[in-house]
Motif scaffolding. Structure first.
Motif, PDB file in Angstrom:
ATOM      1  N   LYS A 368      -6.048 -18.726  -3.825  1.00 22.54           N
ATOM      2  CA  LYS A 368      -7.439 -19.114  -3.564  1.00 22.54           C
ATOM      3  C   LYS A 368      -8.287 -17.863  -3.338  1.00 22.54           C
ATOM      4  N   LYS A 369      -9.530 -17.883  -3.864  1.00 20.87           N
ATOM      5  CA  LYS A 369     -10.375 -16.694  -3.835  1.00 20.87           C
ATOM      6  C   LYS A 369     -10.624 -16.195  -2.416  1.00 20.87           C
ATOM      7  N   GLU A 370     -10.877 -17.092  -1.481  1.00 20.81           N
ATOM      8  CA  GLU A 370     -11.193 -16.656  -0.122  1.00 20.81           C
ATOM      9  C   GLU A 370      -9.973 -16.009   0.554  1.00 20.81           C
ATOM     10  N   VAL A 371      -8.773 -16.456   0.188  1.00 20.89           N
ATOM     11  CA  VAL A 371      -7.558 -15.852   0.745  1.00 20.89           C
ATOM     12  C   VAL A 371      -7.336 -14.476   0.123  1.00 20.89           C
ATOM     13  N   ALA A 372      -7.471 -14.395  -1.201  1.00 20.44           N
ATOM     14  CA  ALA A 372      -7.317 -13.108  -1.875  1.00 20.44           C
ATOM     15  C   ALA A 372      -8.361 -12.104  -1.391  1.00 20.44           C
ATOM     16  N   ASP A 373      -9.589 -12.563  -1.183  1.00 22.00           N
ATOM     17  CA  ASP A 373     -10.650 -11.665  -0.705  1.00 22.00           C
ATOM     18  C   ASP A 373     -10.326 -11.113   0.682  1.00 22.00           C
ATOM     19  N   TYR A 374      -9.768 -11.953   1.547  1.00 26.66           N
ATOM     20  CA  TYR A 374      -9.423 -11.495   2.899  1.00 26.66           C
ATOM     21  C   TYR A 374      -8.438 -10.332   2.834  1.00 26.66           C
ATOM     22  N   PHE A 375      -7.372 -10.492   2.058  1.00 25.55           N
ATOM     23  CA  PHE A 375      -6.356  -9.445   2.008  1.00 25.55           C
ATOM     24  C   PHE A 375      -6.822  -8.235   1.195  1.00 25.55           C
ATOM     25  N   THR A 376      -7.747  -8.442   0.261  1.00 23.73           N
ATOM     26  CA  THR A 376      -8.344  -7.312  -0.448  1.00 23.73           C
ATOM     27  C   THR A 376      -9.163  -6.450   0.511  1.00 23.73           C
ATOM     28  N   GLN A 377      -9.930  -7.097   1.371  1.00 22.94           N
ATOM     29  CA  GLN A 377     -10.718  -6.357   2.369  1.00 22.94           C
ATOM     30  C   GLN A 377      -9.818  -5.677   3.390  1.00 22.94           C
ATOM     31  N   LEU A 378      -8.721  -6.336   3.752  1.00 19.71           N
ATOM     32  CA  LEU A 378      -7.775  -5.742   4.695  1.00 19.71           C
ATOM     33  C   LEU A 378      -7.154  -4.481   4.099  1.00 19.71           C
ATOM     34  N   LEU A 379      -6.811  -4.525   2.827  1.00 22.42           N
ATOM     35  CA  LEU A 379      -6.246  -3.360   2.159  1.00 22.42           C
ATOM     36  C   LEU A 379      -7.247  -2.219   2.104  1.00 22.42           C
ATOM     37  N   ALA A 380      -8.514  -2.537   1.798  1.00 23.46           N
ATOM     38  CA  ALA A 380      -9.539  -1.498   1.721  1.00 23.46           C
ATOM     39  C   ALA A 380      -9.737  -0.805   3.067  1.00 23.46           C
ATOM     40  N   ALA A 381      -9.618  -1.559   4.142  1.00 17.14           N
ATOM     41  CA  ALA A 381      -9.815  -0.984   5.477  1.00 17.14           C
ATOM     42  C   ALA A 381      -8.581  -0.236   5.981  1.00 17.14           C
ATOM     43  N   HIS A 382      -7.399  -0.558   5.421  1.00 12.53           N
ATOM     44  CA  HIS A 382      -6.151   0.030   5.934  1.00 12.53           C
ATOM     45  C   HIS A 382      -5.243   0.420   4.765  1.00 12.53           C
ATOM     46  N   PRO A 383      -5.624   1.432   4.010  1.00 15.58           N
ATOM     47  CA  PRO A 383      -4.826   1.819   2.835  1.00 15.58           C
ATOM     48  C   PRO A 383      -3.441   2.352   3.190  1.00 15.58           C
ATOM     49  N   ASP A 384      -3.254   2.829   4.422  1.00 21.54           N
ATOM     50  CA  ASP A 384      -1.943   3.319   4.867  1.00 21.54           C
ATOM     51  C   ASP A 384      -1.209   2.246   5.672  1.00 21.54           C
ATOM     52  N   TYR A 385      -1.311   1.017   5.221  1.00 22.94           N
ATOM     53  CA  TYR A 385      -0.832  -0.130   5.991  1.00 22.94           C
ATOM     54  C   TYR A 385       0.660  -0.048   6.336  1.00 22.94           C
ATOM     55  N   ALA A 386       1.488   0.492   5.449  1.00 24.33           N
ATOM     56  CA  ALA A 386       2.939   0.475   5.690  1.00 24.33           C
ATOM     57  C   ALA A 386       3.346   1.399   6.832  1.00 24.33           C
ATOM     58  N   THR A 387       2.684   2.534   6.940  1.00 20.48           N
ATOM     59  CA  THR A 387       3.076   3.511   7.959  1.00 20.48           C
ATOM     60  C   THR A 387       2.177   3.486   9.187  1.00 20.48           C
ATOM     61  N   ALA A 388       0.916   3.052   9.023  1.00 15.88           N
ATOM     62  CA  ALA A 388      -0.028   3.064  10.150  1.00 15.88           C
ATOM     63  C   ALA A 388      -0.206   1.692  10.781  1.00 15.88           C
ATOM     64  N   GLY A 389       0.237   0.643  10.084  1.00 13.59           N
ATOM     65  CA  GLY A 389       0.076  -0.696  10.631  1.00 13.59           C
ATOM     66  C   GLY A 389      -1.299  -1.275  10.362  1.00 13.59           C
TER      67      GLY A 389
END
Length: 529
Positions: A368-389
């Motif tokens: 669903k677009k709204e779900v994909a958009d949420y995680f797209t924005q999360l990725l943009a804000a936290h590109p080092d997600y695996a090591t920085a959390g």
């Protein structure tokens, strides 16, 4: 039917030490054999002759035959054991136990292996069904081989083991229940219960007396598995440690291959791949994960899978396939390939907005677009997600609540391991990305040791490499013999000679091999004299 994973601690601990209701349901003896035609068979003690080719066979055919070129002798039994279901109720689950044949000349059990199986969607692929419908190139078979003997004899600590292979909830006798896919707390607990019940039956049940061996004085329990099984192995170690069972089970640690230990990082990786224009090679993972969480996780109990995934994608029938437990992941991919070509109601292009010609899919097309958009924005804000959390949301929307549910089942947080975690991971894994190792290393510290895939291939190829590599055997040996278990890390050799040839148990073949099936440079080969 809605279930909840987040049950009270009292419910999770209920019957934690009550393993008196387990019962053996079947028992036998088998010898792996290779015919001159390259057929792989199991020979049962009574000489029954139901042969079966390596690639196919009827579901009711059986898996036993006479033949030559024996690879190993094992005995086995299937059993039921009590545990706690995903909704906190008492439940009887099923498992397969394998052990070496014979107890003469002071032979002993070296270790107990908790073998955690890969992602399956067909009940016929679960461990307790192996003697009827199992695949001799499956992870179940390649884990069973560690119950057999080694060409190095009793002193080889990678073999002569009691191997416990539990069916996860939703398979075996509970196939009519939903499977709590990636719900790690409850699955880790259920595997622990299977191990304790399997040991009790092997050591005490009258039916095992003729094949029973004593345990070596310094026996160890080692948790191991690949893909979903890798995460379940880690979850099992966590459950054992957190419930003060390490001493009872002589816990050594875990050997985990390419597991989704951090499901938040896994989903964010899928978003990255989507932005780069790459497809999900195994899109069945998303409905399987969402169905498990909606059925068993408290945060998602108010939702349906349709709140997260595109309606047209669900029209393919994937949820019905998952509920039926009749179709393997490969069968599902094949069905999607057909639907891509055939369409629906005379419209050949109907499913081409959500599927590709090879049965894969784009994340943006099935979510669903709204779900994909949420995680797209999360990725943009936290590109080092695996090591920085990644910070947690307050929740309240389907996407934010999905984020919370994934974090509930994140094995890399809120835990300090007491024993080694040996993590095998490929940098080229497109299904369970390398970020899972990076997250585990960043959060779990010096108990985590990486031993790298030699080929760094994709997920399925790396799984084959994991199960037949000499590195896996060496890792088990070191966990079994390390005098500082729980204190020091374990160093694992990373590479093997490309010229080496291995049998199907991962053992090095010296000289010219006999007729049979072998592994060379990560590929199966049939050698005939």
């Amino acid at each position: 039917m809605k279930k909840t994973l987040i049950v009270s601690m009292a419910a999770l601990l209920m019957a934690a030490h009550n393993i008196n209701a387990q019962e053996i349901t079947g028992m036998g003896h088998a010898t792996i054999t290779i015919s001159q035609k390259g057929e792989i068979r199991l020979e049962e003690r009574d000489g029954s002759t139901d042969s079966r080719r390596q690639a196919a066979g009827d579901a009711d055919e059986g898996f036993y035959d006479k033949g030559g070129n024996s690879f190993f002798d094992i005995c086995w039994f299937t059993y039921q054991y009590p545990s706690i279901s995903g909704d906190g109720q008492e439940i009887m689950l099923t498992a397969l136990a394998c052990m070496p044949d014979g107890n003469a000349n002071g032979a002993v059990i070296n270790n107990v292996l908790a073998g955690c199986h890969i992602t399956i969607t067909a009940d016929r692929d679960c461990p307790s069904r192996f003697n009827q419908t199992g695949n001799p190139f499956s992870d179940v078979y390649l884990t069973m081989t560690l119950a057999g003997d080694s060409n190095l004899g009793q002193d080889d600590m990678a073999y002569n083991n009691l191997v416990i292979l539990p069916d996860y909830e939703g398979y075996g006798t509970t196939r009519n229940r939903p499977h709590p896919y990636l719900c790690e707390e409850i699955t880790g607990r259920q595997v622990t219960d299977a191990v304790r019940a399997g040991i009790a039956l092997y050591q005490n049940d009258a039916q095992t007396e003729s094949i029973r061996r004593s345990f070596r004085d310094d026996w160890r329990t080692i948790c191991t598995g690949y893909s979903q099984g890798g995460a379940v192995a880690m979850a099992t170690q966590r459950y054992i440690e957190q419930n003060n069972l390490s001493d009872e089970l002589h816990l050594a640690g875990s050997l985990c291959g390419d597991g989704p230990y951090d499901p938040v990082s896994t989903l964010l990786y899928y978003v990255e791949e989507d932005q780069a224009g790459r497809n999900l090679s195994m899109p069945v993972v998303l409905p399987l994960m969402l169905k498990g969480l909606c059925d068993y996780d408290e945060t998602l109990s108010k939702y349906e899978v349709s709140d997260f995934l595109n309606e047209r994608f669900l029209e393919t029938g994937v949820l019905e396939w998952l509920e039926s437990k009749n179709m393997s992941t490969g069968n599902i991919t094949e069905e999607w390939e057909k639907l891509y070509q055939q369409g629906k109601d005379g419209d050949e292009t109907y499913y081409r907005t959500v599927l590709t010609s090879n049965g894969s899919a784009r994340l943006r097309d099935i979510m669903k677009k709204e779900v994909a958009d949420y995680f797209t924005q999360l990725l943009a804000a936290h590109p080092d997600y695996a090591t920085a959390g990644v910070p947690l949301p307050e929740g309240g929307t389907p996407a934010a609540d999905l984020h919370l549910a994934l974090e509930h089942n994140n094995l890399t947080h809120n835990w300090v391991p007491q024993h080694p975690l040996l993590l095998y991971h490929s940098t080229g894994d497109e299904v369970v990305p390398y970020e899972n190792y990076e997250s585990a290393k960043a959060s779990l510290g010096d108990k985590v040791t990486l031993y790298s895939s030699r080929a760094n291939g994709q997920h399925v190829a790396t799984g084959t490499e994991f199960f037949i590599s000499s590195s896996r055997i060496e890792a088990i040996r070191q966990l079994a013999t390390n005098p500082h278990i729980g204190i020091e890390n374990v160093s694992i050799p990373l590479k093997a000679d490309d010229a080496l040839i291995y049998d199907l148990s991962g053992r090095t073949v010296n000289g010219m091999p006999q007729s049979g099936v072998y592994i060379h440079q990560g590929r199966k080969m049939i050698h005939r004299l």
